[in-house]
Enzyme design. Structure first.
Site, PDB file in Angstrom:
ATOM      1  N   GLU A  45      -3.252 -10.344  32.698  1.00 38.84           N
ATOM      2  CA  GLU A  45      -3.709 -11.268  31.665  1.00 38.84           C
ATOM      3  C   GLU A  45      -3.767 -10.565  30.308  1.00 38.84           C
ATOM      4  OE1 GLU A  45      -7.259 -14.559  30.930  1.00 38.84           O
ATOM      5  OE2 GLU A  45      -7.714 -12.810  32.169  1.00 38.84           O
ATOM      6  N   LYS A 115      -4.230 -21.832  31.612  1.00 40.54           N
ATOM      7  CA  LYS A 115      -5.547 -21.582  32.207  1.00 40.54           C
ATOM      8  C   LYS A 115      -6.387 -22.856  32.186  1.00 40.54           C
ATOM      9  CE  LYS A 115      -9.043 -17.910  32.070  1.00 40.54           C
ATOM     10  NZ  LYS A 115      -9.444 -16.689  31.308  1.00 40.54           N
ATOM     11  N   CYS A 156      -7.360 -15.653  36.050  1.00 42.51           N
ATOM     12  CA  CYS A 156      -8.681 -15.023  35.962  1.00 42.51           C
ATOM     13  C   CYS A 156      -9.845 -15.939  36.396  1.00 42.51           C
ATOM     14  CB  CYS A 156      -8.898 -14.484  34.553  1.00 42.51           C
ATOM     15  SG  CYS A 156     -10.213 -13.244  34.433  1.00 42.51           S
TER      16      CYS A 156
END
Length: 278
Positions: A45, A115, A156
């Protein structure tokens, strides 16, 4: 017998400029493919810029037509690999996203994942971050195939939501990949644990690819990239610095585990169910 898939996770260090970061990533991708034989290479990331809300607008580019994307597409085609491009800020119609693009072995663009769960967190004296102050959440899942292996992508903070991973299992994914820059407070407690939990919950491999730790940054990433198998065991983990993990994922083991403990067939869908609304 189901074949093994050789996967490389590149825990990349930071560099002063985007151009230097791209050059380093390309060099490491070549090593992973040519020297290690990886067929799937994963970047972390926010590897080509600082993970910082002020930096997102400055470093954002279009995907798949920006500088970073073109470089990754070219090297994937050159090496004949599938490349998960980690994440970097994307600008589209005036909105910013934390986006993970994927390229196939001919350099073709396979898709991008934005995301979905933005990292808004405030632990006083430990970690404060608010992605939603500048970023827009995505709302689409992404899957693709590497040979017979079906891969899903998250980023994440997405891994903290079990329902998210369960959607990918319902879509018959074998491997779930999260480019992940966990912080140094929650990382030691949760990073490896979450990888094991999502793998065990869904009978799939889970790979978390982190940037290397850099204490000179305002946001210090945890490091410790991790791969877990469908039993919930850790197959491989990095340490804090720049490192390359190369792991053979045994899809025969995946099949065996799913036969031995067939949780997907035993779910009480008459009582509860995960429903994807998009």
């Amino acid at each position: 017998m189901a074949p093994a898939l050789k996967v490389a996770l590149l825990q990349l260090g930071g560099f002063p400029t985007k151009q230097e970061a791209i050059t380093n990533a390309i060099n490491q991708i070549r090593i992973a493919a040519k020297n290690k034989g990886a067929k799937l290479v994963i970047l972390p990331e926010c590897w080509n810029s600082t993970y910082c809300t002020k930096e997102f607008p400055r470093s954002a580019e279009q995907i798949p037509n920006g500088e970073t994307s073109k470089a990754l597409s070219k090297v994937a085609g050159e090496l004949g690999i599938t490349l998960i491009g980690g994440t970097y800020p994307e600008i589209d119609a005036g909105k910013l996203y934390n986006t993970c693009p994927v390229w196939g072995p001919k350099g073709e663009f396979l898709g991008k994942y934005r995301k979905m769960h933005l990292f808004d967190m405030d632990i006083p004296g430990r970690c404060t971050f608010k992605e939603s102050s500048v970023l827009t959440p995505g709302n689409e899942f992404l899957t693709f195939n590497v040979g017979d292996t079906k891969v899903g992508v998250g980023i994440c903070y997405d891994q903290r939501f079990p329902e998210f991973a369960a959607v990918y299992r319902k879509r018959n994914c074998d491997l779930l990949v999260f480019p992940s820059a966990f912080d140094t407070f929650t990382g030691p407690m949760h990073f490896e644990l979450i990888a094991q939990a999502r793998a065990l919950d869904n009978g799939m491999f889970v790979a978390l690819c982190a940037p290397a730790r850099d204490t000179s940054k305002d946001y210090v990433a945890y490091g410790y990239s991790t791969v877990s198998d469908p039993w919930g065991r850790v197959l491989s983990r990095a340490k804090e610095g720049p490192e390359m993990l190369v792991v053979d994922l045994d899809m025969g083991l995946r099949d065996s585990i799913r036969r031995q403990i067939p949780t997907q067939e035993q779910k009480r869908t008459d009582v509860y169910e995960v429903v994807c609304k998009i």
